[in-house]
Design an enzyme around this catalytic site. Structure first.
Site, PDB file in Angstrom:
ATOM      1  CE  LYS A  30      -2.452   1.936   3.549  1.00 29.58           C
ATOM      2  NZ  LYS A  30      -2.736   3.365   3.115  1.00 29.58           N
ATOM      3  CG  ASP A  59      -5.172   4.618   1.666  1.00 33.08           C
ATOM      4  OD1 ASP A  59      -6.318   4.841   0.925  1.00 33.08           O
ATOM      5  OD2 ASP A  59      -4.336   3.978   3.133  1.00 33.08           O
ATOM      6  CE  LYS A  61      -7.129   6.741   4.571  1.00 32.11           C
ATOM      7  NZ  LYS A  61      -5.674   6.502   4.284  1.00 32.11           N
ATOM      8  CG  ASP A  64     -11.925  18.183  -5.429  1.00 30.70           C
ATOM      9  OD1 ASP A  64     -12.624  19.141  -4.766  1.00 30.70           O
ATOM     10  OD2 ASP A  64     -11.006  18.524  -4.727  1.00 30.70           O
ATOM     11  CB  THR A 118      -8.878   2.194  11.675  1.00 32.89           C
ATOM     12  OG1 THR A 118      -8.356   2.320  10.975  1.00 32.89           O
ATOM     13  CG2 THR A 118     -10.610   1.440  10.810  1.00 32.89           C
ATOM     14  NE  ARG A 208       1.113   3.322  12.981  1.00 30.59           N
ATOM     15  CZ  ARG A 208      -0.425   4.285  13.590  1.00 30.59           C
ATOM     16  NH1 ARG A 208       0.232   5.383  14.084  1.00 30.59           N
ATOM     17  NH2 ARG A 208      -1.320   4.385  13.072  1.00 30.59           N
TER      18      ARG A 208
HETATM   19  O1  C5P Z   1       0.525   1.444  11.198  1.00 27.06           O
HETATM   20  P1  C5P Z   1      -1.018   0.931  10.541  1.00 27.06           P
HETATM   21  O2  C5P Z   1      -1.158  -0.888  10.832  1.00 27.06           O
HETATM   22  O3  C5P Z   1      -2.366   1.952  12.120  1.00 27.06           O
HETATM   23  O4  C5P Z   1      -1.146   1.444   9.223  1.00 27.06           O
HETATM   24  C1  C5P Z   1      -2.932   1.184   8.829  1.00 27.06           C
HETATM   25  C2  C5P Z   1      -2.969   1.836   7.825  1.00 27.06           C
HETATM   26  O5  C5P Z   1      -3.940   2.018   7.005  1.00 27.06           O
HETATM   27  C3  C5P Z   1      -1.900   3.593   7.287  1.00 27.06           C
HETATM   28  O6  C5P Z   1      -1.620   3.493   6.170  1.00 27.06           O
HETATM   29  C4  C5P Z   1      -3.270   4.888   7.071  1.00 27.06           C
HETATM   30  O7  C5P Z   1      -3.716   5.162   6.245  1.00 27.06           O
HETATM   31  C5  C5P Z   1      -4.071   3.469   6.715  1.00 27.06           C
HETATM   32  N1  C5P Z   1      -5.662   3.417   6.815  1.00 27.06           N
HETATM   33  C6  C5P Z   1      -6.386   3.340   7.752  1.00 27.06           C
HETATM   34  N2  C5P Z   1      -7.279   3.757   8.161  1.00 27.06           N
HETATM   35  C7  C5P Z   1      -8.450   4.238   7.132  1.00 27.06           C
HETATM   36  C8  C5P Z   1      -7.683   4.145   5.919  1.00 27.06           C
HETATM   37  C9  C5P Z   1      -6.998   3.613   5.538  1.00 27.06           C
HETATM   38  O8  C5P Z   1      -6.302   3.633   8.924  1.00 27.06           O
HETATM   39  N3  C5P Z   1      -9.537   4.227   7.207  1.00 27.06           N
END
Ligand code: C5P
Length: 228
Positions: A30, A59, A61, A64, A118, A208
């Site tokens: 991603k 990603d 998002k 607009d 999330t 992470r």
């Molecule tokens: O580090 P972590 O596992 O929390 O990363 C989640 C990834 O998913 C990040 O790149 C974040 O931008 C993406 N994301 C998210 N929640 C969303 C959509 C995308 O955490 N609703």
């Protein structure tokens, strides 16, 4: 269920090292805001050139007006990526414009609509949208389904409800995954792999817990073992 690894590292070279260390795994990668803003389309080209067979999820998002969204989606498709995101709250006209524009391309990417980030808990969601999180997520997902998008981005906790409110074939992509009780960081609606499986998530996104681990390859191995 498929694993998307978020390439959110501080330097392009670190993302590339991570990619290379994951050679041979059946994963998606991603590219999100940080990496795309810093490294742009060259980064996408580089991932393809390294040619490890990973599918690419861009990603960004999008949010607009309909014409700008459709133009931007077309530019994403020109990058030959496999999956992209927009915000469902950009509305039905914008989502329809995107799908119409992508429909005219030879190989449109899968398009997912973000329902609620999330990182929101129900209180924060209510304060922004003035609506209860669970109800509104279903409304947003239904809108995306009616516009022929491929799926919704949601937490594991809403995945089943979204499928029930739309169709079992409407895909769910769930970030906020903490496979082995890692720190939640800024994520609020979190779950582990068993939870994601039980919720019928089609894709899980993990950043992470993988790239901050001492041995990311080993963590990915353990995740894929659990996904089986
Ligand atoms: O580090 P972590 O596992 O929390 O990363 C989640 C990834 O998913 C990040 O790149 C974040 O931008 C993406 N994301 C998210 N929640 C969303 C959509 C995308 O955490 N609703």
């Amino acid at each position: 269920m498929q694993l998307c690894v978020a390439l959110d590292l501080e330097e392009k070279s670190q993302n590339i090292d991570l990619l290379k260390s994951l050679k041979g795994f059946p994963i998606w990668v991603k590219v999100g805001l940080r990496s795309y803003i810093r490294d742009g389309r060259d980064f996408i080209e580089e991932i393809k050139k390294i040619d490890l067979g990973f599918k690419i999820f861009l990603d960004l998002k999008l949010y607009d007006i309909p014409n700008t969204m459709a133009d931007a989606a077309l530019e994403c498709a020109k990058l030959n990526i496999d999956m992209m995101t927009l915000h469902a709250s950009s509305g039905k006209n914008a989502m329809m414009a995107v799908m119409e524009r992508l429909g005219a391309t030879s190989k449109p990417p899968l398009v997912f609509a973000v329902s609620a980030l999330t990182s929101f808990d129900s209180q924060e969601f209510q304060s922004i949208y003035n609506a209860p999180l669970n109800d509104h997520i279903q409304t947003l997902a239904k809108m995306a389904f009616e516009c022929n998008l491929d799926g919704a981005v949601c937490s594991v906790h809403e995945s089943k409800y979204i499928k029930k409110a739309t169709d079992p074939s409407f895909l769910t992509l769930t970030p906020g995954i903490r496979p082995f009780s890692e720190n939640n960081d800024d994520q609020k609606r979190v779950a582990d792999i068993d939870g994601a499986k039980e919720a019928l998530s089609d894709f899980i996104v993990i950043g992470r817990p993988i790239y901050k681990a001492t041995n990311p390859k080993e963590v990915v191995e353990r995740i894929l073992e659990k996904i089986k």
